[in-house]
Design an enzyme around this catalytic site. Structure first.
Site, PDB file in Angstrom:
ATOM      1  N   PRO A   2       0.845  -1.205   0.000  1.00  0.00           N
ATOM      2  CA  PRO A   2       0.000   0.000   0.000  1.00  0.00           C
ATOM      3  C   PRO A   2       0.877   1.251   0.000  1.00  0.00           C
ATOM      4  O   PRO A   2       1.964   1.252   0.558  1.00  0.00           O
ATOM      5  CB  PRO A   2      -0.767  -0.104   1.317  1.00  0.00           C
ATOM      6  CG  PRO A   2      -0.002  -1.045   2.170  1.00  0.00           C
ATOM      7  CD  PRO A   2       0.781  -1.941   1.251  1.00  0.00           C
ATOM      8  N   GLU A   3       0.421   2.294  -0.630  1.00  0.00           N
ATOM      9  CA  GLU A   3       1.145   3.554  -0.626  1.00  0.00           C
ATOM     10  C   GLU A   3       0.475   4.509   0.362  1.00  0.00           C
ATOM     11  O   GLU A   3      -0.587   4.232   0.904  1.00  0.00           O
ATOM     12  CB  GLU A   3       1.178   4.146  -2.043  1.00  0.00           C
ATOM     13  CG  GLU A   3       1.958   3.262  -3.008  1.00  0.00           C
ATOM     14  CD  GLU A   3       3.158   3.955  -3.638  1.00  0.00           C
ATOM     15  OE1 GLU A   3       3.502   5.078  -3.239  1.00  0.00           O
ATOM     16  OE2 GLU A   3       3.761   3.349  -4.544  1.00  0.00           O
ATOM     17  N   LYS A  61       4.101   5.395   5.793  1.00  0.00           N
ATOM     18  CA  LYS A  61       3.185   4.265   5.648  1.00  0.00           C
ATOM     19  C   LYS A  61       2.991   3.520   6.967  1.00  0.00           C
ATOM     20  O   LYS A  61       2.392   2.449   6.981  1.00  0.00           O
ATOM     21  CB  LYS A  61       3.705   3.319   4.573  1.00  0.00           C
ATOM     22  CG  LYS A  61       3.802   3.997   3.204  1.00  0.00           C
ATOM     23  CD  LYS A  61       4.165   2.991   2.156  1.00  0.00           C
ATOM     24  CE  LYS A  61       5.176   3.528   1.183  1.00  0.00           C
ATOM     25  NZ  LYS A  61       5.659   2.500   0.278  1.00  0.00           N
ATOM     26  N   ARG A 267      12.742  -3.316  -9.466  1.00  0.00           N
ATOM     27  CA  ARG A 267      11.381  -2.939  -9.796  1.00  0.00           C
ATOM     28  C   ARG A 267      11.431  -2.214 -11.130  1.00  0.00           C
ATOM     29  O   ARG A 267      12.402  -2.340 -11.857  1.00  0.00           O
ATOM     30  CB  ARG A 267      10.785  -2.067  -8.697  1.00  0.00           C
ATOM     31  CG  ARG A 267      10.834  -2.765  -7.364  1.00  0.00           C
ATOM     32  CD  ARG A 267      10.299  -1.915  -6.259  1.00  0.00           C
ATOM     33  NE  ARG A 267       8.831  -1.863  -6.296  1.00  0.00           N
ATOM     34  CZ  ARG A 267       8.108  -1.251  -5.377  1.00  0.00           C
ATOM     35  NH1 ARG A 267       8.691  -0.654  -4.376  1.00  0.00           N
ATOM     36  NH2 ARG A 267       6.790  -1.243  -5.460  1.00  0.00           N
TER      37      ARG A 267
END
Ligand SMILES: [Zn+2]
Length: 284
Positions: A2-3, A61, A267
């Site tokens: 999640p961001e 986060k 990534r």
């Protein structure tokens, strides 16, 4: 993962549905989900029973429930962790790991985590943040965020720009998606050495990061059900607004050139080759 905007949406839901209520009991259904509580499962349960949730807070986060007396229930959402408010008696989720029931008999708080990379722990709070969060810098949506100080810190780094944006000790809450969007908006390449940035460029990329996360929050803040607070790995509601991230091969919304995908730290990074030219002397 999640961001920040997704985590903030969960925090808002918890502020509305959990804050002010008193915990009656805690059921740990998978020991791995409390492994970060080093004193063990029984201590975890014993420390929480009878406590009132005073506030729902976040830095970057990291999310926690303030219990007063300089203690907090810290949640690591990991890859797949979710916090849900569910009516008591609602069918248990397959991956329900920890259940919290309240003295008012109202809806339960549930920690659901398919892959069990996340977890919960009770932590001491020092200077307003749980100890494991002490090294995490403020995020751009924090009212006390100091843009000039972070720009100065960014220009002092000897690394490439994207690596600096993802460094949680410099600035927190910017993940891969929002880093790529901020770089695109500021017309800067991810490999740009931070030492060659002007102050104006540093300000531009950080301001863009704040803007893009604020927009994502506004888009997501209207999409969650009042009694179903959750977070998952996708930021689906914002996908259609992304200019660069995940758009490999599609036209840049600004100039029409095909967005390019490159590997970065295992990534992907997405850039417009025309708006964000690769620096001639990337940082090595
Ligand atoms: Zn472009």
């Amino acid at each position: 993962m999640p961001e920040l905007p997704e985590v903030e949406i969960v925090r808002l839901g918890l502020a509305e549905h959990a804050v002010g209520r008193c915990l009656a009991g805690v059921e740990v259904r998978h020991p791995r989900s409390v492994r970060r509580h080093l004193a063990g499962e029984l201590d975890f349960v014993g420390r929480l029973a009878g406590r009132q949730i005073r506030a729902a807070r976040r830095r970057g986060k990291y999310l926690w429930l303030d219990l007063g007396d300089d203690e907090a229930l810290l949640a690591h959402l990991g890859m797949s962790g979710q916090l849900r408010i569910q009516p008591s008696g609602a069918t248990d989720e397959t991956h329900l790991r920890v259940r919290f029931v309240f003295t008012d008999g109202g809806p339960e708080l549930r920690f659901v985590d398919q892959r069990t990379f996340g977890g919960l722990s009770v932590q001491d709070v020092v200077d307003g943040v749980p100890v494991p969060v002490a090294h995490i810098a403020r995020d751009p949506m924090d009212p006390a965020f100091d843009l000039d100080a972070v720009v100065a810190g960014l220009l002092r780094r000897r690394t490439d720009l994207k690596r600096a944006l993802l460094d949680q000790t410099l600035i927190s809450g910017i993940g891969n998606i929002y880093a790529d969007e901020a770089l695109w908006r500021a017309r800067l390449h991810w490999a740009r050495p931070t030492a060659t940035l002007t102050r104006a460029q540093g300000r531009a990329v950080l301001t863009a990061a704040t803007e893009v996360m604020t927009e994502a929050l506004a888009a997501g803040g209207t999409s969650f059900d009042a009694l179903y607070v959750n977070v998952n790995g996708a930021s689906g509601y914002f996908d259609r607004s992304l200019a660069a991230y995940g758009q490999g091969g599609r036209p840049c919304p600004r100039c029409g050139t095909a967005i390019r995908r490159e590997s970065f730290m295992n990534r992907s990074s997405y850039t417009c080759p025309r708006c964000q030219p690769r620096p001639r002397h990337p940082h090595r």
